[in-house]
Design a protein around this motif. Structure first.
Motif, PDB file in Angstrom:
ATOM      1  N   THR A 166       0.587  -1.196  -0.147  1.00 32.08           N
ATOM      2  CA  THR A 166       0.068   0.264   0.360  1.00 32.08           C
ATOM      3  C   THR A 166       0.804   1.349  -0.124  1.00 32.08           C
ATOM      4  OG1 THR A 166      -1.985  -1.383   1.450  1.00 32.08           O
ATOM      5  CG2 THR A 166      -1.531   1.386   1.056  1.00 32.08           C
ATOM      6  N   ASP A 223      -5.775  -1.374  -4.796  1.00 35.34           N
ATOM      7  CA  ASP A 223      -5.094  -2.330  -3.718  1.00 35.34           C
ATOM      8  C   ASP A 223      -5.721  -3.625  -3.262  1.00 35.34           C
ATOM      9  OD1 ASP A 223      -3.332  -2.653  -1.699  1.00 35.34           O
ATOM     10  OD2 ASP A 223      -3.917  -1.291  -0.401  1.00 35.34           O
ATOM     11  N   ASP A 224      -5.524  -4.480  -3.130  1.00 36.06           N
ATOM     12  CA  ASP A 224      -5.543  -6.049  -2.264  1.00 36.06           C
ATOM     13  C   ASP A 224      -6.340  -6.458  -3.537  1.00 36.06           C
ATOM     14  OD1 ASP A 224      -4.367  -5.958   0.018  1.00 36.06           O
ATOM     15  OD2 ASP A 224      -5.528  -4.283   0.919  1.00 36.06           O
TER      16      ASP A 224
END
Ligand code: ADP
Ligand code: MG
Length: 462
Positions: A166, A223-224
């Motif tokens: 991140t 993200d993710d």
């Protein structure tokens, strides 16, 4: 004891226990208002927060507080407003209040999120330490900053929890924003948000707005991405967004907890798009990199406590698998040194660090280890606990036994009993086997570390 110091420690612990959005919404702005004998009065921001915190987190908060102050028996919640003057009854001396203001403003800068881009200004490449574990990802990121959409598209960064994904991808967003002087429209969001927005836009019939929102940006950072596994409608939407942006040479940056190849329940067409760009991993930082991260953090925080190199090295040695955990251990060490007013010498610090390590492990239950391991291997808990000898079940089961033994220090018979009543020699055999295999099998040790990340750090799939 300084109550707000205590509360800072408690919040640090809570941050590890519950998901980040929940922490930020409900707990970040809480304070301790007072202590009456064995009761602590906790200040929350609204009636709603009071309801929520007392219903959902009461037990957890009490458990953690009692780790630090066993004399506390109960908690009460009161509504307070941070900007109001404290009442006469308040415990804040002006000095205490000063300190609180200080932590408050620190907190605010920690979480200052730009509404337009979704980027958090705390993630800057200037404080990102580059080491052998992330240099490939870092140099790819630099190339992307040089010419968004031109060189590495998409840029796919993967690695375990708390290793700086991140930080790196947001850092890229912040850098592009700064150098391009707002020429580029940038959007950062977690895949979890993408899933929620997809659902919401279907529900409210606002699909067109949603499509436009993300198909018009110059740099999209997601993200993710593992969160969209198995979510078909979101995947479809993401695929179209991806293609639109890609065809217009817009930059796409993605992070994931595993390589595209290992993303289960993800459409092949999406996987192959990911594999077609630049794929770079981030692994565990080596000892020197961990030291650099700790020193960098100490410099940025301008701490009053001066920790010697021997102590910083000890922190680096004890927390090798996760940068968030590494930084957390440092802050907690400093917090505890301040509260106990003990000198920062090596053997004192070693003991405190051991306490920090043990407390973290104590908060974890057998159920969590079973659940997180089952999730990781995509099997059900029932299958994991069954007596089936299928290869794909035996290995996860042996790893669970190993973790219960190594981390929670249960005896072999207890583990046998907790795992649905089997022979304790089976457990003994499993623990021996995994301890032996882990030495030579690098991917096994990485798998186990990924599971530990999830167990101890609330990682992926909370
Ligand atoms: P991830 O997204 O991989 O779970 P984060 O990016 O949230 O991890 O990183 C966890 C914490 O560790 C953050 O506070 C981040 O700033 C810090 N961190 C991770 N890697 C580095 C690094 N190389 N240099 C400085 N800080 C780092
Ligand atoms: Mg992350």
């Amino acid at each position: 004891m300084e109550l707000n110091e205590l509360w800072k420690l408690v919040l640090g612990e809570l941050e590890l226990e519950i998901s980040k959005p929940n922490f930020q919404t409900w707990l970040k702005n809480t304070i301790i208002l007072d202590q009456k004998d064995d009761e602590l009065i906790i200040g929350v921001e609204s009636v709603f927060a009071k309801e929520w915190v007392s219903n959902k987190y009461h037990k957890t908060i009490l458990k953690i507080i009692r780790n630090f102050s066993p004399e506390i028996k109960s908690l009460e919640y009161q509504i307070h407003q941070l900007d109001k003057q404290p009442s006469k009854k308040s415990i804040f001396t002006s000095r205490n209040r000063e300190k609180l203001e200080e932590t408050k403003s620190l907190d605010l800068s920690e979480y200052s999120i730009d509404l337009k881009t979704g980027l958090n200004s705390k993630y800057l490449l200037d404080n990102f330490i580059v080491g052998p574990n992330n240099e490939l990802a870092y140099s790819a990121a630099m190339a992307v900053i040089d010419g968004p959409g031109k060189k590495y598209n998409p840029l796919f960064i993967y690695g375990g929890v708390g290793l700086g994904k991140t930080h790196l991808i947001q850092g890229v967003g912040n850098k592009i924003k700064a150098v391009s002087k707002n020429k580029y429209s940038i959007k950062y969001l977690s895949a979890e948000m993408f899933v929620n927005e997809t659902i919401e836009s279907i529900r409210t019939n606002k699909m067109t707005d949603f499509k436009n929102k993300y198909r018009k940006v110059d740099v999209l950072i997601v993200d993710d991405i593992q969160f969209i596994s198995g979510k078909e409608k979101t995947q479809e939407e993401f695929f179209h967004t991806f293609n639109t942006l890609y065809q217009e040479n817009k930059q796409i940056i993605i992070s994931s907890d595993r390589s595209p190849y290992l993303l289960a329940n993800l459409e092949e067409r999406i996987k192959s798009r990911f594999e077609g760009g630049m794929v770079a991993d981030i692994t565990y930082p080596d000892f020197e990199t961990r030291i650099a991260i700790l020193k960098n953090k100490l410099i940025n925080q301008k701490n009053e406590i001066d920790l010697g190199n021997d102590i910083i090295e000890e922190v680096a040695r004890m927390f090798p698998h996760n940068v968030r955990e590494l930084e957390g251990a440092l802050s907690r060490l400093i917090g505890i040194l301040k509260i106990r007013k003990v000198p920062p010498v090596l053997n004192v610090c070693k003991k405190i660090l051991e306490e920090i390590n043990i407390q973290k492990i104590r908060l974890v239950s057998v159920d969590t280890i079973i659940r997180k391991s089952a999730e990781f291997y995509n099997i059900s808990e029932k299958e994991l606990l069954s007596h089936s000898r299928k290869k794909e079940l035996v290995k996860p089961r042996q790893i669970v036994m190993y973790l219960l033994r190594e981390d929670l220090k249960y005896s072999f018979p207890t583990i046998a009993q907790k795992l649905g009543g089997r022979d304790h020699t089976t457990v003994l055999h499993a623990c021996k086997k995994i301890s032996r295999d882990i030495i030579n099998d690098k991917s096994l040790s990485q798998e186990i570390n990924m599971i530990k990340d999830r167990v101890y750090n609330n990682g992926a799939g909370k």
